[in-house]
Scaffold this active site. Sequence first.
Site, mmCIF file in Angstrom:
data_model
loop_
_atom_site.group_PDB
_atom_site.id
_atom_site.type_symbol
_atom_site.label_atom_id
_atom_site.label_comp_id
_atom_site.label_asym_id
_atom_site.label_seq_id
_atom_site.Cartn_x
_atom_site.Cartn_y
_atom_site.Cartn_z
ATOM 1 N N GLN A 53 0.551 11.518 17.558
ATOM 2 C CA GLN A 53 -0.723 11.094 16.972
ATOM 3 C C GLN A 53 -1.264 9.805 17.596
ATOM 4 O OE1 GLN A 53 0.999 10.645 12.895
ATOM 5 N NE2 GLN A 53 -0.382 8.881 12.757
ATOM 6 N N MET B 281 -4.380 -3.520 3.452
ATOM 7 C CA MET B 281 -3.020 -3.643 3.988
ATOM 8 C C MET B 281 -2.798 -2.577 5.050
ATOM 9 S SD MET B 281 -0.574 -4.607 0.868
ATOM 10 C CE MET B 281 -0.891 -6.066 -0.091
ATOM 11 N N GLN C 45 -8.394 11.058 7.296
ATOM 12 C CA GLN C 45 -7.105 11.762 7.316
ATOM 13 C C GLN C 45 -6.929 12.618 6.058
ATOM 14 O OE1 GLN C 45 -3.223 10.095 8.888
ATOM 15 N NE2 GLN C 45 -2.906 9.787 6.721
ATOM 16 N N LYS D 211 -7.030 4.707 2.180
ATOM 17 C CA LYS D 211 -7.255 3.827 3.324
ATOM 18 C C LYS D 211 -7.595 4.640 4.573
ATOM 19 C CE LYS D 211 -5.977 0.467 6.395
ATOM 20 N NZ LYS D 211 -5.482 1.237 7.492
ATOM 21 N N ASP D 212 -6.908 5.793 4.749
ATOM 22 C CA ASP D 212 -7.186 6.673 5.886
ATOM 23 C C ASP D 212 -8.033 7.839 5.375
ATOM 24 O OD1 ASP D 212 -5.351 5.580 8.179
ATOM 25 O OD2 ASP D 212 -4.183 5.483 6.336
ATOM 26 N N GLY E 153 0.844 -1.211 0.000
ATOM 27 C CA GLY E 153 0.000 0.000 0.000
ATOM 28 C C GLY E 153 0.872 1.251 0.000
ATOM 29 N N HIS E 154 1.878 1.257 0.888
ATOM 30 C CA HIS E 154 2.816 2.388 0.917
ATOM 31 C C HIS E 154 3.542 2.499 -0.428
ATOM 32 C CE1 HIS E 154 2.963 1.384 5.418
ATOM 33 N NE2 HIS E 154 2.565 2.631 5.407
#
Length: 299
Positions: free
Chosen positions: A78, A201, A170, A166-167, A53-54
């Site tokens: 965080q 992931m 965010q 995914k986030d 994913g990264h």
Amino acid sequence: MNINIHLPLFTHAKPSPVQVVHTGADWNKYWLDSLKSNKTIGLVPTMGALHEGHLDLVRQAKSDTDIVVVSIFVNPTQFNNQEDFDNYPITIKEDLAKLEQEAADFVFIPKTETIYPEKPLLSINFGELETVLEGAFRPGHFNGVGLIVSKLFNCIKPHVAFFGQKDLQQTGIIRSLVNDLSFDIKLVIVPTRREEDGLAMSSRNVRLSAEERSQSLILFNSLTKAKEELLAGKSWFEVQDQIKCDFEETSLARLEYFELIHPEVFTSYSEFDMGQKSAICVAAYVGKTRLIDNLPIIP
Ligand code: AMP
């Protein structure tokens, strides 16, 4: 007649190793060079323990910008849960090998004392966004995200920054940070990379036991089931109720939220409407590991 044939000097040349920098001052030397040569800088902020994913973010950055900087920093401000911070996986050696493979140009690995020489007095409040979903369940989390991303933006000075869908919430926080503080930075959001069976992931997945890993599928399965049922005309009330029961029957999973939301303002809908942008967001503990996921319904 003279014919000049230019052969490459090294036919089997390895990609040049990724350059590691630890401080803003170190980076500034390279930054000045990039300015002189009019190159665009792409930043991929991460907390390391890199997975595909990264790496999708890094690949996107490679295709969109000239110089790719990946930051690796497990940002203490965080984390609203000390145990989560203490157990966060750190795999710098493997991360560097993966980044080299992707031909990332720089990795920024600052020390905590460099980023936070003193406890910051500033705290960032994202208003309504703080009161829902991750904001509600992880008090202070988005303040920490806002602080670290602002620091990385000021330090690396990228033209483009890459974040994962995914986030999802965010991405809303970062959008508001960029708009409200006038960062001259373009944001690119990269789709969620999943395991073959659908699990999103995440660096935290390595903490799941075999049984937890198998039960963690409830997150993705409930998202896809809810999407299908909504599109088939079932009411959100019924769908959400059924999913809550499914979680109750999954012994190792504990649901925090399962919400149908507007994917830009993050307010919850009580009814599904084909004419409105929508996504479903889920957060749940599986064993001691907290996982989140989301699925766009009407993008
Ligand atoms: P993290 O290291 O978890 O802070 O994540 C760094 C960046 O990678 C964030 O922008 C995440 O949204 C993104 N990311 C994490 N997991 C995934 C995934 N499965 N697919 C796409 N992007 C991801």
